[in-house]
Design a protein around this motif. Structure first.
Motif, PDB file in Angstrom:
ATOM      1  N   ASN A 128      36.425  44.307  39.542  1.00  0.00           N
ATOM      2  CA  ASN A 128      36.406  42.959  38.974  1.00  0.00           C
ATOM      3  C   ASN A 128      36.676  42.915  37.471  1.00  0.00           C
ATOM      4  O   ASN A 128      36.522  41.860  36.862  1.00  0.00           O
ATOM      5  CB  ASN A 128      35.096  42.225  39.287  1.00  0.00           C
ATOM      6  CG  ASN A 128      34.972  41.909  40.752  1.00  0.00           C
ATOM      7  OD1 ASN A 128      35.963  41.661  41.425  1.00  0.00           O
ATOM      8  ND2 ASN A 128      33.760  41.934  41.262  1.00  0.00           N
ATOM      9  N   ASP A 129      37.081  44.020  36.862  1.00  0.00           N
ATOM     10  CA  ASP A 129      37.536  43.984  35.466  1.00  0.00           C
ATOM     11  C   ASP A 129      38.944  43.415  35.422  1.00  0.00           C
ATOM     12  O   ASP A 129      39.763  43.677  36.300  1.00  0.00           O
ATOM     13  CB  ASP A 129      37.553  45.390  34.860  1.00  0.00           C
ATOM     14  CG  ASP A 129      36.181  45.889  34.478  1.00  0.00           C
ATOM     15  OD1 ASP A 129      35.250  45.075  34.417  1.00  0.00           O
ATOM     16  OD2 ASP A 129      36.051  47.108  34.240  1.00  0.00           O
ATOM     17  N   GLU A 130      39.222  42.629  34.408  1.00  0.00           N
ATOM     18  CA  GLU A 130      40.574  42.121  34.204  1.00  0.00           C
ATOM     19  C   GLU A 130      41.276  43.054  33.226  1.00  0.00           C
ATOM     20  O   GLU A 130      40.756  43.343  32.145  1.00  0.00           O
ATOM     21  CB  GLU A 130      40.530  40.688  33.677  1.00  0.00           C
ATOM     22  CG  GLU A 130      39.956  39.728  34.701  1.00  0.00           C
ATOM     23  CD  GLU A 130      39.932  38.292  34.233  1.00  0.00           C
ATOM     24  OE1 GLU A 130      40.457  37.997  33.148  1.00  0.00           O
ATOM     25  OE2 GLU A 130      39.368  37.464  34.959  1.00  0.00           O
ATOM     26  N   ARG A 168      43.258  41.603  38.163  1.00  0.00           N
ATOM     27  CA  ARG A 168      41.849  41.944  38.364  1.00  0.00           C
ATOM     28  C   ARG A 168      41.784  43.199  39.234  1.00  0.00           C
ATOM     29  O   ARG A 168      42.467  43.308  40.241  1.00  0.00           O
ATOM     30  CB  ARG A 168      41.132  40.795  39.059  1.00  0.00           C
ATOM     31  CG  ARG A 168      39.658  41.079  39.323  1.00  0.00           C
ATOM     32  CD  ARG A 168      38.917  39.868  39.851  1.00  0.00           C
ATOM     33  NE  ARG A 168      38.720  38.913  38.752  1.00  0.00           N
ATOM     34  CZ  ARG A 168      39.284  37.714  38.681  1.00  0.00           C
ATOM     35  NH1 ARG A 168      40.069  37.293  39.631  1.00  0.00           N
ATOM     36  NH2 ARG A 168      39.044  36.918  37.665  1.00  0.00           N
ATOM     37  N   LYS A 226      36.435  38.581  30.480  1.00  0.00           N
ATOM     38  CA  LYS A 226      36.368  37.807  31.718  1.00  0.00           C
ATOM     39  C   LYS A 226      36.931  36.409  31.494  1.00  0.00           C
ATOM     40  O   LYS A 226      36.717  35.792  30.469  1.00  0.00           O
ATOM     41  CB  LYS A 226      34.916  37.698  32.224  1.00  0.00           C
ATOM     42  CG  LYS A 226      34.254  39.012  32.468  1.00  0.00           C
ATOM     43  CD  LYS A 226      34.753  39.662  33.727  1.00  0.00           C
ATOM     44  CE  LYS A 226      33.992  40.956  33.957  1.00  0.00           C
ATOM     45  NZ  LYS A 226      34.589  41.774  34.963  1.00  0.00           N
TER      46      LYS A 226
END
Length: 108
Positions: A56-58, A68, A102
């Motif tokens: 879930n890191d961009e 993502r 985020k």
């Protein structure tokens, strides 16, 4: 008659080895502080960035893709990046240049 004789001059004293060693030492210090040290610092920061990537890191890749992270594969050094709801691409971890804050994808 028109050409004068050429005589060799006496040899001038040459510098010793100590000046040469000092000059080499100065060039070594310049090389270390201006080239090697900053590059080693950037490599260390990039390794820390890659080790900190999680689901879930961009991220931003070297190719300019923003997505993502869906899956992180530790043993193969690849990550699965979702560009949108339908498109997912697999990229090498080393091609990730930055972890974005985020909500960056929504603002683009």
């Amino acid at each position: 008659m028109f050409i004068s004789n050429a005589y060799a001059q006496t040899a001038a004293p040459q510098g010793g080895g100590m000046e040469f060693l000092v000059m080499i030492g100065i060039f070594g210090l310049i090389f270390y502080f201006l080239i090697y040290r900053p590059q080693a610092k950037r490599v260390k920061e990039h390794k820390e960035l890659l080790n900190a990537i999680s689901k879930n890191d961009e991220v931003l890749t070297q190719g300019g893709l923003v997505g993502r992270v869906v899956k992180v594969s530790d043993e193969k050094d690849f990550v699965l990046v979702a560009l949108n709801d339908e498109v997912e691409v697999t990229v090498q971890k080393s091609s990730v240049t930055a972890v974005l804050p985020k909500g960056t994808m929504k603002s683009l």
